[in-house]
Scaffold this motif. Sequence first.
Motif, mmCIF file in Angstrom:
data_model
loop_
_atom_site.group_PDB
_atom_site.id
_atom_site.type_symbol
_atom_site.label_atom_id
_atom_site.label_comp_id
_atom_site.label_asym_id
_atom_site.label_seq_id
_atom_site.Cartn_x
_atom_site.Cartn_y
_atom_site.Cartn_z
ATOM 1 N N GLN A 158 0.836 -1.205 0.000
ATOM 2 C CA GLN A 158 0.000 0.000 0.000
ATOM 3 C C GLN A 158 0.866 1.248 0.000
ATOM 4 O O GLN A 158 0.554 2.229 -0.682
ATOM 5 C CB GLN A 158 -0.958 0.011 1.202
ATOM 6 N N ILE B 158 2.034 1.777 -3.510
ATOM 7 C CA ILE B 158 0.942 2.323 -4.322
ATOM 8 C C ILE B 158 0.771 3.820 -4.021
ATOM 9 O O ILE B 158 0.677 4.640 -4.939
ATOM 10 C CB ILE B 158 -0.372 1.559 -4.057
ATOM 11 N N ASP B 159 0.743 4.169 -2.735
ATOM 12 C CA ASP B 159 0.628 5.580 -2.360
ATOM 13 C C ASP B 159 1.824 6.376 -2.884
ATOM 14 O O ASP B 159 1.671 7.512 -3.338
ATOM 15 C CB ASP B 159 0.519 5.737 -0.842
ATOM 16 N N CYS C 112 1.319 7.039 -6.525
ATOM 17 C CA CYS C 112 0.330 8.116 -6.694
ATOM 18 C C CYS C 112 0.960 9.472 -6.385
ATOM 19 O O CYS C 112 0.660 10.469 -7.061
ATOM 20 C CB CYS C 112 -0.884 7.876 -5.801
ATOM 21 N N LEU D 218 -7.107 9.465 -12.928
ATOM 22 C CA LEU D 218 -6.066 9.694 -11.923
ATOM 23 C C LEU D 218 -5.190 10.879 -12.325
ATOM 24 O O LEU D 218 -4.892 11.752 -11.506
ATOM 25 C CB LEU D 218 -5.222 8.416 -11.826
ATOM 26 N N SER E 156 -5.486 14.956 -4.967
ATOM 27 C CA SER E 156 -4.654 13.797 -4.671
ATOM 28 C C SER E 156 -5.123 12.608 -5.512
ATOM 29 O O SER E 156 -6.286 12.218 -5.421
ATOM 30 C CB SER E 156 -4.775 13.438 -3.189
ATOM 31 N N ASN F 66 -4.394 9.406 -5.169
ATOM 32 C CA ASN F 66 -4.786 8.244 -4.368
ATOM 33 C C ASN F 66 -6.104 8.469 -3.638
ATOM 34 O O ASN F 66 -6.918 7.561 -3.533
ATOM 35 C CB ASN F 66 -3.685 7.748 -3.429
ATOM 36 N N ARG G 141 -8.847 8.143 -6.283
ATOM 37 C CA ARG G 141 -9.086 6.738 -6.628
ATOM 38 C C ARG G 141 -9.809 6.009 -5.504
ATOM 39 O O ARG G 141 -10.659 5.143 -5.740
ATOM 40 C CB ARG G 141 -7.750 6.052 -6.968
ATOM 41 N N GLN G 142 -9.495 6.353 -4.274
ATOM 42 C CA GLN G 142 -10.081 5.697 -3.093
ATOM 43 C C GLN G 142 -11.609 5.812 -3.065
ATOM 44 O O GLN G 142 -12.282 4.945 -2.518
ATOM 45 C CB GLN G 142 -9.474 6.323 -1.838
ATOM 46 N N TRP H 266 -7.873 -0.623 -4.685
ATOM 47 C CA TRP H 266 -7.131 -0.869 -5.916
ATOM 48 C C TRP H 266 -7.273 -2.339 -6.286
ATOM 49 O O TRP H 266 -7.346 -3.199 -5.408
ATOM 50 C CB TRP H 266 -5.651 -0.551 -5.720
#
Length: 178
Positions: A57, A60-61, A64, A115, A124, A126, A129-130, A135
């Motif tokens: 995670q 991934i962050d 982003c 994105l 942001s 991320n 997307r959240q 994801w």
Amino acid sequence: MSSSCDPQYAPVGDVSAALMVIDSRLKSIYDSSAQADPEQQQLTDQLIASLGPTGAQDLIDGACTLVYIFMKWLRMAHEDHGKDVIEYVVPSLVAAMRQMPKSIHPEAIPTMAGLVVAAGTGLSPNLWRQQYGDWTKDEMNPLEATALLLAEHINRITDDQDFATRLVSEALSSADEV
């Protein structure tokens, strides 16, 4: 008025690890004399495998965050020339992704475009997307490709193969000094 997708509320993630992955991919692209370096690929694969759920995670962050940094720089560069970053970056990014059907499923392209648009408008990526859930595994390659394509775009317009990596490295160094 503050947005729930304001970057100040976003986790930064492991930007260093994400940058290492992107920089490694850039170097393999630019070194046309070399085949894909199996040792470098093995090291990258080992890094990703060693992360665990929390580390994954964070990666991934971090990816982003790279997308956000790259789009912020691109937005400022385009605005300096009276151009809209969305108009000039998103179509070429989407076109490049469409040419990568083995790595990027067509279903992921709208999400990656969204994105980039989110980042290009100061949100942001991320947190944007959240809003749509967790994801998926099928979005991991496209996310990496998005950060890679943005970095390569920056390097191309600056005519400097290391500019995007240096941009983030200098930002990380200045953040450490604070």
